[in-house]
Structure formats: C-alpha cells, structure tokens
Design a protein around this motif. Structure first.
Motif, short mmCIF file in Angstrom:
data_model
loop_
_atom_site.label_atom_id
_atom_site.label_comp_id
_atom_site.label_asym_id
_atom_site.label_seq_id
_atom_site.Cartn_x
_atom_site.Cartn_y
_atom_site.Cartn_z
N PHE D 249 0.84 -1.20 0.00
CA PHE D 249 0.00 0.00 0.00
C PHE D 249 0.88 1.26 0.00
CE2 PHE D 249 -2.81 3.23 1.79
CZ PHE D 249 -4.02 2.96 1.17
N ALA D 250 1.92 1.24 0.81
CA ALA D 250 2.84 2.39 0.84
C ALA D 250 3.49 2.56 -0.52
CB ALA D 250 3.91 2.18 1.91
N PHE D 251 3.87 1.43 -1.13
CA PHE D 251 4.54 1.43 -2.43
C PHE D 251 3.64 1.99 -3.51
CE2 PHE D 251 5.93 -0.70 -6.33
CZ PHE D 251 7.31 -0.60 -6.26
N LYS D 252 2.37 1.57 -3.51
CA LYS D 252 1.49 1.95 -4.60
C LYS D 252 0.72 3.24 -4.34
CE LYS D 252 0.80 -2.44 -6.89
NZ LYS D 252 -0.05 -3.63 -6.97
N VAL D 253 0.31 3.46 -3.10
CA VAL D 253 -0.51 4.64 -2.79
C VAL D 253 0.34 5.75 -2.18
CG1 VAL D 253 -2.48 5.50 -1.46
CG2 VAL D 253 -2.60 3.24 -2.55
N GLY D 264 -13.90 -0.86 3.54
CA GLY D 264 -13.56 0.56 3.63
C GLY D 264 -12.07 0.78 3.79
N ILE D 265 -11.60 1.93 3.34
CA ILE D 265 -10.23 2.37 3.59
C ILE D 265 -10.27 3.85 3.93
CG2 ILE D 265 -7.85 2.54 2.74
CD1 ILE D 265 -8.51 0.53 0.56
N LEU D 266 -9.58 4.22 4.99
CA LEU D 266 -9.39 5.63 5.32
C LEU D 266 -7.94 5.97 5.01
CD1 LEU D 266 -10.20 8.35 6.75
CD2 LEU D 266 -9.47 7.27 8.90
N ILE D 275 -9.40 10.98 3.05
CA ILE D 275 -10.10 10.29 1.96
C ILE D 275 -10.72 9.02 2.52
CG2 ILE D 275 -9.85 9.28 -0.34
CD1 ILE D 275 -7.01 10.59 -0.42
N ALA D 276 -11.97 8.74 2.15
CA ALA D 276 -12.55 7.43 2.47
C ALA D 276 -13.08 6.80 1.20
CB ALA D 276 -13.66 7.58 3.50
N VAL D 277 -12.75 5.51 1.04
CA VAL D 277 -13.30 4.75 -0.09
C VAL D 277 -13.99 3.51 0.46
CG1 VAL D 277 -11.60 5.51 -1.79
CG2 VAL D 277 -11.13 3.49 -0.41
N TRP D 278 -14.92 2.99 -0.29
CA TRP D 278 -15.61 1.77 0.16
C TRP D 278 -16.07 0.96 -1.04
CZ3 TRP D 278 -21.40 1.26 0.53
CH2 TRP D 278 -21.77 -0.03 0.97
N THR D 287 -7.90 -6.29 1.85
CA THR D 287 -8.14 -4.86 1.60
C THR D 287 -9.08 -4.73 0.41
OG1 THR D 287 -5.92 -4.33 2.40
CG2 THR D 287 -6.99 -2.68 1.02
N SER D 288 -9.90 -3.71 0.43
CA SER D 288 -10.83 -3.48 -0.67
C SER D 288 -10.08 -3.43 -2.00
CB SER D 288 -11.57 -2.16 -0.46
OG SER D 288 -12.34 -1.85 -1.62
N HIS D 289 -10.47 -4.28 -2.92
CA HIS D 289 -9.80 -4.36 -4.22
C HIS D 289 -9.97 -3.05 -5.00
CE1 HIS D 289 -8.52 -5.89 -8.08
NE2 HIS D 289 -9.72 -5.72 -8.60
N VAL D 290 -11.21 -2.66 -5.19
CA VAL D 290 -11.49 -1.43 -5.94
C VAL D 290 -11.05 -0.21 -5.14
CG1 VAL D 290 -13.34 0.01 -6.87
CG2 VAL D 290 -13.32 -2.46 -7.31
N GLY D 291 -11.22 -0.27 -3.83
CA GLY D 291 -10.83 0.85 -2.99
C GLY D 291 -9.35 1.17 -3.11
N ALA D 292 -8.52 0.12 -3.10
CA ALA D 292 -7.07 0.34 -3.21
C ALA D 292 -6.72 0.90 -4.58
CB ALA D 292 -6.32 -0.97 -2.95
N LEU D 293 -7.36 0.37 -5.61
CA LEU D 293 -7.12 0.90 -6.97
C LEU D 293 -7.54 2.37 -7.04
CD1 LEU D 293 -8.38 -2.03 -9.25
CD2 LEU D 293 -6.01 -1.29 -8.88
N ALA D 294 -8.67 2.70 -6.43
CA ALA D 294 -9.17 4.08 -6.48
C ALA D 294 -8.17 5.03 -5.80
CB ALA D 294 -10.53 4.16 -5.78
N LEU D 295 -7.63 4.60 -4.67
CA LEU D 295 -6.66 5.45 -3.98
C LEU D 295 -5.40 5.64 -4.82
CD1 LEU D 295 -7.15 4.20 -0.33
CD2 LEU D 295 -7.60 6.52 -1.19
N GLU D 296 -4.99 4.55 -5.47
CA GLU D 296 -3.80 4.63 -6.31
C GLU D 296 -4.00 5.66 -7.43
OE1 GLU D 296 -2.62 0.66 -7.40
OE2 GLU D 296 -1.03 1.39 -8.73
N ARG D 297 -5.14 5.58 -8.08
CA ARG D 297 -5.45 6.54 -9.17
C ARG D 297 -5.58 7.97 -8.62
NH1 ARG D 297 -8.03 3.34 -13.42
NH2 ARG D 297 -6.88 1.40 -13.23
N LEU D 298 -6.27 8.09 -7.51
CA LEU D 298 -6.51 9.42 -6.95
C LEU D 298 -5.18 10.10 -6.60
CD1 LEU D 298 -8.81 11.30 -5.97
CD2 LEU D 298 -8.59 10.24 -3.71
N VAL D 299 -4.26 9.31 -6.05
CA VAL D 299 -2.97 9.87 -5.65
C VAL D 299 -2.14 10.22 -6.89
CG1 VAL D 299 -0.76 9.27 -4.60
CG2 VAL D 299 -2.91 8.88 -3.36
N GLU D 300 -2.24 9.38 -7.92
CA GLU D 300 -1.54 9.69 -9.17
C GLU D 300 -1.99 11.04 -9.74
OE1 GLU D 300 -1.19 5.17 -10.91
OE2 GLU D 300 -2.29 6.67 -12.09
#
Lengths: 307, 307, 307, 307
Positions: D249-253, D264-266, D275-278, D287-300
């Motif tokens: 998570f640190a590596f990707k997000v 959920g992820i905070l 940021i909260a995703v669910w 960990t939420s599959h789509v949630g983690a992807l969403a955070l990765e994109r959002l941070v990018e």
C-alpha cells in the motif's frame, strides 16, 4: 513366529502391487536414473541368520542413512561433548529446514537432520583432510558390513556437490554461529562423500547389526561402542530418524530406523536383528514408500515392534 | 537382574540428595502448596508383582498423564478417524505452543500437546454433557486402577478453570478452524477435570498396566483395546510424551512415558511392567526432575530400555 | 522555520552528551577500529544549499545504505520484473534472518534485508563480471555524489568476504530456490564491494538528492529514474529501511531512510532535501544511536516529517 | 492539479469495470449480504471542500478502521505508557496471526493487528463497563464526523461475538501473559462493538480529518491530540495499516491508511485532506480491491503521495 524366510518372502510378494509407487528423488541425475521398480529386503539376525528377497544385492546410495554411522564414529571420537554442539530432540521440521537453526543459534536439533549431520561430520574431520576423513568413514562401513567391496559412488558425490546449495547454506549458517570448526568447503566435501556411500540391502543390514547387538557385532564379537551409546543412537533413530515423519514411522513400524533419499531404510530390532529395505519411490516425507510398507508388514508378522 | 524390590529401594535411596530439586508448578495454588520433598515410586509387573518406595500411596494431580487415558478412550469411541483431527508427530515445541497450530490450520501435531488433548476431549464429549464425560473418564481410571477410590480434585479443576487462559486460547483457536465440535466452554470443563484426576503412584502404575499388556489388563484379563492400538499409544508416548523434551527422555530412559506438571511420570515397559514416579519439582522442560532421574536409574539397573 | 544552518548546528551541539553511546559494529576489524566519537551531519537541499556539522567530510563505510543505490540501478536495468524475485513488505525480522526466506520459498520480503539485496545485486550482475558490476555501482555513486573521489574500501570488502558466512548462507539458500542466476561467489563478491563503498556525510547526502527530486538530480537536471520509481524507492525506505526497527524510525522520525551498520543513515525529505548522518555507535536494532536521535531532533525543528 | 471534483469523478468512472472484483467478507451474515457492486468515494479537505462520488452516503461497517480512533482515544487516556503494552513495528504477518504473540510474550507488534487492538481496547476500558466504553467510542466518532447519526450496528456486533473464536483466542492468549487487565469477555464485547461502527464514506473522511490537521479539526478548531501524536498515528498507519500488505500500500498509494474487512479504507493526506473509499470486494490481503485501486489513481492524479 513363522519361519523368518517365509515371512520375508511373503512381505516381498505382497508388496508387488505397490512397487513403482512414490516419486524417485530427482535432484541429482545419478539418483533420478535409478529404476523405480527396484525393491530389495534383507534381514540379518544376531544369531547369524541371513534372509533376503528381491534386489537385496544391488548397491544403492544410502544417503542420510550414513548419518547413523558417522554419529557412532564421532561419539567414539569426541564423546558426550558432541552434545554441546547438537541436540537430541525431534525437530518437527523437514530434513533441510533452516528455521530452527536460526531460533536456536546454530545448534541443530538433532544429528539426523542435515544441519546436525554437518556438525557431526565437522567433529569427525577435526583438522584432518577431507580425503582422510572420508576414507575413515568408508573403512568403518566396510568393517561393519564385513565386506571390503563397499564403496563410495564418486559420480553421486560430485553431483551432490554441484547442486548442494541448501547444504552449503546450512553449513555457512552454522559456521556463522561458530559451530563448525573446519572450513565449510571441507565439511561439505566429506558430507557429500558419506551420502554417496553405496551399499546393498544385504551389506547395509549387516553393517547395522552392531546396533542390534548393543554396540557389539554379534557375529564377530567386535566392540564398536558401549551398550548405553548404542541404545542412545537407537533412541535417536526412533525419535528423529525420519525428519518430520518420525512420529508416523514409530507409530506404524515401532522400530528405530533411518531413511535415506535414495530409497533405503535401516531398521534395528534390539537384541535380535537389523533390517534393510530399498525401493527408490519416496513418499511425501522423503521416505521409501514401499520400504516403509514392507517394514510395517514385516513387524506385524514378526512381532518385532519394541512397543 | 537383581530382585526388583531391591532395585526400586536402591533407586529411591540413591536419589535422596536430589529430592527438592527443580521447581514446583505454581500457576495454581493447589499445585504450589504441594511439599516439594515428596517422592514416590511404584512398579506393577505383568505377573502381578507390586513394588513401591517412598510416597507411593499419596495421591497427586496427574495432569497431562490423563491424556494417555483419554486418548485410549477416544480411539475406542471414534476409531482411527480421530487421526484426521490430530497428528502423530513430535511438535518440537512446548506443551502449550500455538505457533504450529496456526501453521497447520488447527490440526494439532499430536494428542499429547494441550491442543491435541483438547481435540481428543472434544471427540470424547460428542454431544454429551461435560459432567457425563468427566464421569466416564473417572470410571475408566477407577477400573484401570482397579480401585474405586480414585477421584477428581475439584479444587484443582476449579483453579485450572480460573487461570486457564492459555488453554482457552488454544480451544478458541482450534474452534476457529472448525476442529472442535462442542462449545469451547464444555471442552475446557471436561479438560480441566481430567487434568485434576488424583492418583497415587501405586494407582497410576496399576492403571497403566494394560498398555504393558498390549491392551489387555494382565491381572484381570479385561480387554481395553486391540494390541496394535496399545502399541501405537506407546509409540506416541515415546515420540511425543514429554513435549519438546521427548527426545531427551527417549535418549536417557528409553521407555514410552508421559509426564504431568504435577510431577508425575507414567512409563511403560512393554510386555513387562508399568512404572509410576512422582516428585513435584520440575526441570526446565516441565518434567519431574527427580522422577526422570529415578526412571533413568531404574532402567539402567533393570535393563528395561526398549532399545 | 529557523535558518537551516542554525538548526543543523544546534542539533549537532545538543547531541554532544550522547556521542559515544551505542556499540560499534565489531564483526570486521576495519569497522571496529573506527572512533566511536565520530559524529557528522550533512543536509543538501533541492535548491542547492549545503549545510553540515561535525565530521561531515570524513568518509565511512556506508554498508547497507548502498542497497538504495543498487535497487535504483537494478530497477532501471530490469524494470518491474525485479518484483517477481523480491517482495515489498516489511519483514518483521532482523536484517539477516533466514526464516521467512524458507517459508516464502526463496523470495526475500524486500530489497533492503540482506537476502533481498543479494537478489538485487544478482539482477545487476546479469552475466557480467563482478569487477565490471562493482565498477558500475561505484561509477553511479560518483555521479550521484558529483564527486569522482568516492571509492570502495578494499580492506573492508576483503574482511566482509572472510567473515560473511551468514550472507554466504543466505545466497546459497536463495540459489537453492533458483532465485539467484549468477554463481554464489560472484554475487557475494559484488555485494561485499558495494557494502564497502566509502562516502562522507556530505557526499552521501548529495548522492541521495535525486530521490528528493523525484528521480531528477535537482542541481544538475540529470534524470536518474521516473518520478513514480523514486517515490516507490522512498516508500520502501519508509516501511523497510531499518529492518525490524522500521516502524520505530517512521514513528519517531517520519522520513524515508536507510541505515547501515557502519553508523550512517540516509534520509530523504521529499521535494526538499537529503540528509546524511554518521556516528558509529549502534542501538540494539543496528541503527546509529546518535544518528537516529539527530534525525529525530532535526525533523522536530524543521517540521520535515512527511506525516 | 485539476479540479478535485473532476479528479474524484474521473477516478470513480474509470474503475467501473473493476467494480464487483475481489471477494466479499463472508464470515458473518451481515457482511456477506452487502452488495458487492457498492463503491463510494469521499474527500474532505482541510479547507472545507467536500467532494464525493458513488455510494458515498451509504453507511458500511468500518471494522478495523475503528482501530485508528480507539488508538487515538487510548493514547489521550493513558499516554505513552500504552507503548509498554503494544509495539510499533510492522508484523509481517496476517491480521489475526498468533505466532508473533507467542514469540514476543504477549506484547502485540502494533496496535493495528487484532491482538494489538485488543490491548488498546483493554486500555480504554480501564475498569469501566463495556457499555460505557462503547458509548465513549461512539461519541468520539460522532464528534469527529460532526454527525450525531453515526451508529453501531448491533446485528454486526452480535454476529462478530458468535463467530469471533479467533479474537477470543487472541484475547485469552494475551491475558495468559498478563497483558489484558480487564475480563476477556468485556474486552471482546467492546471490541466487537467498535468493529461494528457504521459510517458512510462521507462521514468517515470527515471523522479522519483531524489527522490531516495534525491533531486539530481544521473545520471546527477542536483540539483532539498533540501534533506529534497525530503524526505518529499516521506513521503507524503507513507502516502497519494493512497487515502484511502494508508495504504494498505504501509502495502503490504512498499515504498513511487503514483498511477494514467491510471494504472501507481511510487514507490521510497530511496537511491537506482525508479520503474514504468503500467497496466490499476484498483482495487476498483483506483490503478493498477497488478501494485500493481508487486510492492509487486518486494519488496519481492529485500528486498526494507523501513521498
């Protein structure tokens, strides 16, 4: 008990359908080329009876069974001090596990896992050359087997050396804790040669007979070690002789034994006999599939369980 | 062999200087109050000889030695299916370790570590009440000891329940993997009662005699289990009877045995005798310090090692 | 924020009483001879400010800090495929632990434990000679430090080789799983040379500046790697840079960092600066005792935590 | 940076094809019934901007995300003494592992694995009733979310209690080491209620905003904790927030975050936003599959990585 010859013959015959089961060790070419349908069985009793069946005169690579003999030699050489460097407990782990070694600071759990056997070999080396040490081990086996034709298979020893990364890792690891005294390369050299000892079932059973005789070869009277020491080697074979399948072997066979990845098993019937079986197909625990079944049947029919 | 009475008396006398060594279990008050200088020794042979020395008639808490009896009962109840739920290998870990349980998905390594014993007790419960199950275990011990005065110490059972967080943890852990079928509280209830069984050395040796007799009580002829099953229970006692000191016990004593934290040890001489020793001071492995020494001496002098 | 020069000077001054604390690495003579009272501190900012205090121009053995640079080089060489051979998770174990490596079949947890760094070095070797590979690493450090005088200490490299049994064990272990492609001896040769890289704090901070600059050297404009790659290297420094004390470093300092057993630490302030500290006394986790305190104070006074 | 609303909308839209991936937690009925196609995303900035997309107003079970809030509360209650009872290192193990707990004598590695969270909850209880303690936690969440409608889902809490054998095991285990002070049943009662806290993404992001604000709610000015404490909670989220996938998570997000098995992820952007995703489908690490992807994109797209 029925006649021993009949029992041995019947055990051999009954297992015909199982021959070829299991998986032949394939990590070195010399072992992988062995015919999986080989199956030999030999018993030598303390009264001098020799009974055998199948491929009992075909030499095979005894591999880890050699650890029983190097342990005996090393104990005679350095005495009980050896136990400061190697433990006497079942490891609960596979033969080549390195995990416990880290947790226990380089003191292997017992002399029959690879790590422990490397320490035993190091104790045997004791500053001599690898060549002289391997020669001493070979001489010991020839004497115990009462057969000067016992040999070391140099092709096997060479192959072990080329693929023995895991053993090299274990040896370096123990050395890092100061529990090897000789150079890693020399310890490995001797170790790969002892694993490459080549004996037939007939020779191996004969070689192990001194353990049945409480340290004395019952056929020649030669004193190999004190009775208490022989009993203790057998106790270790019972609790640690088959890595993380030692409990299963004790449960099903009920004899002290030691298996090798070449498909051989040496089992001792205290006060009565030594048994060697050989069939190359291994079960998941790395013990001869047919060999273990054969011992189970043999013990059922002879009543030879120690329990 | 010298006269058995003389040997037992001499072993008892020789260990006088060691009495009081070791550390008495102190995790529950009822155990910590026991006089550390107690030392009893009893042997019952398959021919009916009863020999004893010291505090051999003083009842003590047999604790984990009860696992031998519940295993026998459970195997008679559910048969070899029990082995789908518990293994037969030495754990290489302390009696109450939870590490392997996680790595092996809730299937305990063997029936003599606490986790395995909880599964065995669960198999015995089988939907009945804890009270009925504890009563059955007690009845079995009375019958085996041939003595209706054998009892369960309710104070000990109660104390165990109050401090048994580690066992509660193990039971919940196994339950999480689905390998307990009954409610955790009920399994623990029976388990704490079986551990609180109170027997003297004389009673305990008598109770274990059926194992020496290959499943048949040699003094009454009562059939308890098949010979193969009795041999297998003894094999497990040899490889797993003393947690991560089982190898040491096999090495030094050479008999199948089971120790308890109350300071008792039951050892079996196949075909010949059952031995019970008791002295509360424990060594680092949780086995009676004087008791283990006594067995070592007794075996030296009787030649009773199975090896 | 106060003037950076003042802050650096005050941090250096405040830690005077702590200098000499901790324990100097003594596993090789060349490290053990270093004066434990050495203490240097250097900061280079993305705007070109150079600030330093104490022994900031004295070269020291950067040891494991080299792993940051070899990782960057290897990622540029082989790309994301490297992550098939090494993980990205904190290990929760000491730097030279072999336990996880067994459980995870020869794929090291991350590139900053020794096992992982060996795989990275193997990826860099890629069939070339150890000499050429070590030369490439040295050239990379010289270029990053913008200083051709950066060198490798051959005495240190030689000493590492003579005592590096644990690293030899790790390398053989990984090789046994097929996760080293080059001969063990060659991988170790390069590894021991990269660990013997000798830089001063001033040189090291300068060399790490490209990470603060998101992969671009902010003072020369040289492109070292993509921004995402630089960020990921920093993420790994945060979660894995200090072995089993990485959490503590993140907790107290709050910057991506990498420590070496020579007493150096490199820390990166994203978008702003690179920091190098050096003091040979190590804490229990193998990180510079005074160096970690200095970073903690520096971050308090600059507000440079990423959190 | 583009307009935040556009970025959030584009991230939500881009992940449409991934929605429904992963596996919904099924260990309790209340969680397994959740529609796997739910996907919400909410951002609240320190300047008071609220941006959201998808199911951002649908309450879900925050499960382990509650650990961030109980840790903050407990630190305010007992101060740094809490760190004598729980560590600050990544565990390198799954969330409910018991192995390390044994090796480290009942002191959990960090407050975000279940064992550590149980100790934190025990510290919060401190002799009060479970009911009062759960009420305090709920009040804290309502205040932080600035929304009195935040509630605890009693059905979820009840289900957790019925199937929580593994947590019961952990709690008993810690109690056996003396590192729980309150009765096991009471600690579990509070723990199961905190896990059953039900918040929407919008509420959760708002509730976490004080961490972005260095301990001060930037929208109300309410002081929740000292800045250093807030930074340290974030450091723990970075190194330990996702069990044995924290490094990934640190590596990707590249943001401090905490995931829950409810999907959920905070995540916290220091000084800027929460940021909260669910999305209920979980990846192999829980960990939420789509949630983690969403955070990765959002941070990018926002450049919000701390690295």
């Amino acid at each position: 008990m029925r006649n021993l010859s009949d029992i041995v013959a019947s055990v051999h015959a009954d297992l015909a359908e199982h021959i070829g089961g299991g998986k032949v060790a394939d990590y070195i070419p010399a072992l992988s080329r062995v015919d999986p349908r080989r199956f030999g069985l030999a018993v030598v009793t303390c009264t001098g009876e020799h009974v055998q069946a199948g491929d009992a005169n075909v030499p095979f690579s005894i591999q880890s069974i050699s650890k029983v003999f190097t342990l005996t030699l090393a104990l005679e050489r350095v005495g009980a001090r050896l136990w400061h460097r190697v433990g006497r407990e079942p490891s609960g782990s596979p033969f080549n596990s390195i995990v416990q070694l880290e947790q226990e600071h380089g003191v292997p759990r017992n002399p029959f896992i690879n790590a422990g056997a490397l320490v035993v070999t190091d104790a045997l080396l004791a500053g001599r050359t690898p060549k002289a040490t391997a020669a001493e081990i070979l001489a010991f086996l020839r004497e115990r087997a009462d057969d000067p034709s016992v040999s070391i298979d140099d092709e096997v020893a060479g192959s072990e050396a080329q693929t023995g990364f895991r053993n090299a890792s274990l040896a370096n690891f123990i050395r890092a804790f100061g529990n090897l005294k000789n150079p890693v390369a020399e310890v490995l050299d001797v170790y790969f040669h002892q694993c490459a000892l080549s004996l037939s079932c007939a020779q191996l059973a004969r070689a192990g007979l001194f353990l049945a005789g409480d340290g004395v070869d019952p056929l020649t009277g030669a004193v190999v070690c004190r009775p208490a020491r022989a009993r203790r080697v057998k106790a270790l074979m019972m609790t640690c002789g088959h890595y993380d399948a030692s409990g299963e072997f004790a449960f099903k066979v009920g004899l002290p034994g030691k298996s090798g990845v070449g498909g051989g098993i040496l089992a001792i019937v205290p006060k009565q006999a030594a048994i060697a079986v050989w069939s190359p197909g291994l079960n998941a625990a790395g013990t001869s599939h047919v060999g273990a079944l054969a011992l189970e049947r043999l013990v059922e029919r002879t009543g030879w369980s120690v329990f």
